[in-house]
Design a protein around this motif. Structure first.
Motif, PDB file in Angstrom:
ATOM      1  N   GLY A  39       0.909  -1.018   0.354  1.00 30.35           N
ATOM      2  CA  GLY A  39       0.219   0.321   0.046  1.00 30.35           C
ATOM      3  C   GLY A  39       0.925   1.056   0.343  1.00 30.35           C
ATOM      4  O   GLY A  39       0.096   2.391   0.027  1.00 30.35           O
ATOM      5  N   VAL A  40       2.081   0.881  -0.029  1.00 27.78           N
ATOM      6  CA  VAL A  40       3.107   1.773  -0.434  1.00 27.78           C
ATOM      7  C   VAL A  40       2.421   3.273  -1.878  1.00 27.78           C
ATOM      8  O   VAL A  40       2.762   4.259  -1.448  1.00 27.78           O
ATOM      9  CB  VAL A  40       4.764   2.208  -0.059  1.00 27.78           C
ATOM     10  CG1 VAL A  40       5.515   3.260  -0.217  1.00 27.78           C
ATOM     11  CG2 VAL A  40       4.807   1.619   0.670  1.00 27.78           C
ATOM     12  N   LEU A  41       2.315   2.024  -3.011  1.00 29.91           N
ATOM     13  CA  LEU A  41       2.014   2.821  -4.402  1.00 29.91           C
ATOM     14  C   LEU A  41       0.925   2.366  -4.231  1.00 29.91           C
ATOM     15  O   LEU A  41      -0.017   0.810  -4.199  1.00 29.91           O
ATOM     16  CB  LEU A  41       2.806   1.471  -4.910  1.00 29.91           C
ATOM     17  CG  LEU A  41       4.081   2.801  -5.271  1.00 29.91           C
ATOM     18  CD1 LEU A  41       4.836   2.008  -6.432  1.00 29.91           C
ATOM     19  CD2 LEU A  41       4.258   3.978  -6.034  1.00 29.91           C
ATOM     20  N   VAL A  42      -0.182   3.334  -4.405  1.00 32.85           N
ATOM     21  CA  VAL A  42      -1.234   3.243  -4.652  1.00 32.85           C
ATOM     22  C   VAL A  42      -2.055   3.760  -5.698  1.00 32.85           C
ATOM     23  O   VAL A  42      -1.369   4.478  -6.359  1.00 32.85           O
ATOM     24  CB  VAL A  42      -2.471   4.177  -3.391  1.00 32.85           C
ATOM     25  CG1 VAL A  42      -2.125   3.112  -2.409  1.00 32.85           C
ATOM     26  CG2 VAL A  42      -2.038   5.539  -3.044  1.00 32.85           C
ATOM     27  N   ALA A  43      -3.093   3.479  -6.428  1.00 35.33           N
ATOM     28  CA  ALA A  43      -3.890   3.621  -7.567  1.00 35.33           C
ATOM     29  C   ALA A  43      -4.238   5.674  -7.773  1.00 35.33           C
ATOM     30  O   ALA A  43      -4.942   5.929  -6.761  1.00 35.33           O
ATOM     31  CB  ALA A  43      -4.441   2.997  -8.041  1.00 35.33           C
ATOM     32  N   GLY A  44      -3.584   5.402  -7.912  1.00 36.20           N
ATOM     33  CA  GLY A  44      -4.301   7.516  -8.873  1.00 36.20           C
ATOM     34  C   GLY A  44      -5.093   7.766  -9.138  1.00 36.20           C
ATOM     35  O   GLY A  44      -5.496   7.586  -9.475  1.00 36.20           O
ATOM     36  N   SER A  45      -5.318   9.187  -9.457  1.00 36.81           N
ATOM     37  CA  SER A  45      -6.223   9.991  -9.705  1.00 36.81           C
ATOM     38  C   SER A  45      -5.944   9.918 -11.520  1.00 36.81           C
ATOM     39  O   SER A  45      -7.605   9.550 -12.084  1.00 36.81           O
ATOM     40  CB  SER A  45      -6.214  11.383  -9.737  1.00 36.81           C
ATOM     41  OG  SER A  45      -5.693  12.124 -10.050  1.00 36.81           O
ATOM     42  N   GLY A  46      -5.015   9.820 -12.072  1.00 31.80           N
ATOM     43  CA  GLY A  46      -4.152   9.674 -13.619  1.00 31.80           C
ATOM     44  C   GLY A  46      -4.272   8.252 -13.810  1.00 31.80           C
ATOM     45  O   GLY A  46      -4.145   6.801 -13.279  1.00 31.80           O
ATOM     46  N   GLU A  47      -3.197   8.576 -14.726  1.00 34.29           N
ATOM     47  CA  GLU A  47      -2.943   6.815 -15.009  1.00 34.29           C
ATOM     48  C   GLU A  47      -1.450   6.694 -14.208  1.00 34.29           C
ATOM     49  O   GLU A  47       0.051   5.612 -15.127  1.00 34.29           O
ATOM     50  CB  GLU A  47      -2.406   7.048 -16.731  1.00 34.29           C
ATOM     51  CG  GLU A  47      -1.604   8.116 -17.148  1.00 34.29           C
ATOM     52  CD  GLU A  47      -1.967   8.235 -18.866  1.00 34.29           C
ATOM     53  OE1 GLU A  47      -0.621   8.435 -19.032  1.00 34.29           O
ATOM     54  OE2 GLU A  47      -2.349   7.730 -19.696  1.00 34.29           O
ATOM     55  N   HIS A  48      -1.185   6.537 -13.674  1.00 34.15           N
ATOM     56  CA  HIS A  48      -0.059   5.995 -12.605  1.00 34.15           C
ATOM     57  C   HIS A  48      -0.585   6.101 -10.922  1.00 34.15           C
ATOM     58  O   HIS A  48      -1.295   6.243 -10.635  1.00 34.15           O
ATOM     59  CB  HIS A  48       0.679   7.346 -12.571  1.00 34.15           C
ATOM     60  CG  HIS A  48       0.452   9.009 -12.632  1.00 34.15           C
ATOM     61  ND1 HIS A  48      -0.309   8.721 -11.046  1.00 34.15           N
ATOM     62  CD2 HIS A  48      -0.048   9.806 -13.315  1.00 34.15           C
ATOM     63  CE1 HIS A  48      -0.901  10.240 -10.896  1.00 34.15           C
ATOM     64  NE2 HIS A  48      -0.778  10.968 -12.598  1.00 34.15           N
ATOM     65  N   LEU A  49       0.764   5.361 -10.695  1.00 35.08           N
ATOM     66  CA  LEU A  49       0.489   5.137  -9.328  1.00 35.08           C
ATOM     67  C   LEU A  49       0.840   6.542  -8.458  1.00 35.08           C
ATOM     68  O   LEU A  49       1.787   6.822  -8.307  1.00 35.08           O
ATOM     69  CB  LEU A  49       1.365   3.721  -8.894  1.00 35.08           C
ATOM     70  CG  LEU A  49       0.739   2.775  -9.220  1.00 35.08           C
ATOM     71  CD1 LEU A  49       1.755   1.347  -9.168  1.00 35.08           C
ATOM     72  CD2 LEU A  49      -0.764   2.478  -9.179  1.00 35.08           C
ATOM     73  N   THR A  50       0.212   6.343  -7.153  1.00 29.87           N
ATOM     74  CA  THR A  50       1.033   7.457  -6.247  1.00 29.87           C
ATOM     75  C   THR A  50       1.675   6.646  -5.057  1.00 29.87           C
ATOM     76  O   THR A  50       1.021   6.083  -4.064  1.00 29.87           O
ATOM     77  CB  THR A  50      -0.318   8.242  -5.836  1.00 29.87           C
ATOM     78  OG1 THR A  50      -1.455   9.213  -6.752  1.00 29.87           O
ATOM     79  CG2 THR A  50       0.458   9.646  -5.088  1.00 29.87           C
ATOM     80  N   PHE A  51       2.872   7.235  -4.122  1.00 29.23           N
ATOM     81  CA  PHE A  51       3.130   7.412  -2.806  1.00 29.23           C
ATOM     82  C   PHE A  51       2.264   7.716  -1.963  1.00 29.23           C
ATOM     83  O   PHE A  51       2.061   9.340  -1.740  1.00 29.23           O
ATOM     84  CB  PHE A  51       4.990   8.305  -2.993  1.00 29.23           C
ATOM     85  CG  PHE A  51       5.210   7.235  -3.717  1.00 29.23           C
ATOM     86  CD1 PHE A  51       6.361   6.554  -3.098  1.00 29.23           C
ATOM     87  CD2 PHE A  51       6.048   7.019  -5.179  1.00 29.23           C
ATOM     88  CE1 PHE A  51       7.171   5.829  -3.818  1.00 29.23           C
ATOM     89  CE2 PHE A  51       6.447   6.709  -6.048  1.00 29.23           C
ATOM     90  CZ  PHE A  51       7.788   5.253  -4.683  1.00 29.23           C
ATOM     91  N   SER A  52       1.823   6.899  -0.936  1.00 24.80           N
ATOM     92  CA  SER A  52       0.487   7.534  -0.364  1.00 24.80           C
ATOM     93  C   SER A  52       1.856   8.036   1.191  1.00 24.80           C
ATOM     94  O   SER A  52       0.882   8.168   2.461  1.00 24.80           O
ATOM     95  CB  SER A  52       0.196   6.396   0.384  1.00 24.80           C
ATOM     96  OG  SER A  52       1.263   4.682   1.124  1.00 24.80           O
TER      97      SER A  52
END
Length: 316
Positions: A245-258
């Protein structure tokens, strides 16, 4: 400015992979560590007949990138280690490869002290989240007089200093860039400028910062939505960060660091952000100036060389 410490290390059998003892000046604690292969020699040491706390350390069977730790206490550590050395089906533990025993040189560590230290070490290891704990349930033990708790606070502080020197990282505090700096901290962590890594084609943008020798990718940074590199390298780490869960789905076409996450090197951080192998020394640039990480590091070295040269001229 942090104050230096002197740690005395002794290679019991004269080899770097054998039994090792460690002591800090003006600390009554004593550390004994060694590999599981040296258990027969270790249990014969006088320290194993004293009251103390111990840690069993090895790779996690479910995730080789993680360390598994069991923390315990005993009046007879030698007997406990014999029990832990049995197969799993006989009540032992299979995962551990090294043991670390902490006792007192003046032998004033009581059973109550050991139980208190054990509970505090479990709590610290849980908070730092640098390992997978094998202890079943965390318990709190506070049945100590106030003066003894103060003594144990100092004892714990020394443990957290000496264990990382011996390669045991599970108690080391993680100084995240976004965390507020405590006014009572013994030494403020050293921060680098913020670095930027962008992959315009995939609209990926990440920020990083070096804190006390660890390279952090900051919370809110982006990463590629899939690993596109080879099966080797940091692919396992990339998958691990998604699973944890450090990398989670973001608002766009990439992952986000939580959250802020510490990497072993700028290249490891760059690889996870880019989804493939990357040279972090050239990929990360100082935000606002465009200077690469490598050039920034060279600048620090040149500044030291210049200062040294100026001091030498003054002496002459």
């Amino acid at each position: 400015m942090s104050q230096g410490r002197s740690i005395r290390l002794f290679l019991v059998d004269g080899t770097p992979n054998g039994l090792l003892t460690a002591e800090i000046m003006n600390w009554t604690g004593h550390v004994l560590t060694g590999p599981r292969s040296k258990l027969a020699e270790l249990v014969q040491r006088p320290e194993c007949g004293r009251t103390g706390v111990y840690s069993l350390v090895g790779p996690d069977s479910d995730d080789s990138l993680r360390t598994r730790v069991y923390i315990g206490e005993s009046d007879d550590v030698a007997q406990r280690l014999r029990t832990h050395n049995r197969p799993e089906e006989q009540g032992g533990k299979d995962f551990w490869e090294r043991v670390c025993l902490i006792t007192s040189k003046d032998q004033n560590l009581t059973k109550a002290h050991a139980k208190y230290l054990e509970s505090q070490l479990i709590q610290i290891a849980t908070q730092t989240a640098r390992c997978v704990l094998s202890n079943g349930t965390a318990h709190s033990y506070n049945n100590l007089p106030e003066s003894d708790r103060a003594d144990m606070a100092f004892f714990l502080e020394q443990i957290r200093i000496v264990l990382p020197v011996l390669g045991f990282e599970f108690l080391r505090e993680l100084s995240k860039p976004s965390a507020p700096v405590s006014a009572t901290a013994a030494a403020a962590p050293s921060h680098s400028p913020q670095f930027l890594l962008e992959v315009p084609r995939y609209r990926v943008s990440a920020r990083g910062q070096e804190v006390d020798g660890e390279f952090f990718v900051l919370k809110g940074s982006n990463a590629r939505s899939e690993w596109v590199g080879t099966e080797r390298g940091y692919r396992g780490l990339y998958k691990q960060l998604i699973e944890e869960g450090v990398l989670v789905a973001g608002s766009g076409e990439h992952l986000t660091f939580s959250d802020d996450f510490a990497f072993s090197s700028p290249s490891a951080a760059a690889a996870v952000v880019c989804g493939r192998a990357a040279n972090g020394r050239t990929s990360w640039v100082v935000e606002g100036s465009g200077q690469t990480y490598a050039a920034w590091q060279d600048q620090q070295l040149n500044a030291v060389d210049l200062t040294t040269a100026e001091n030498t001229q003054e002496v002459v």
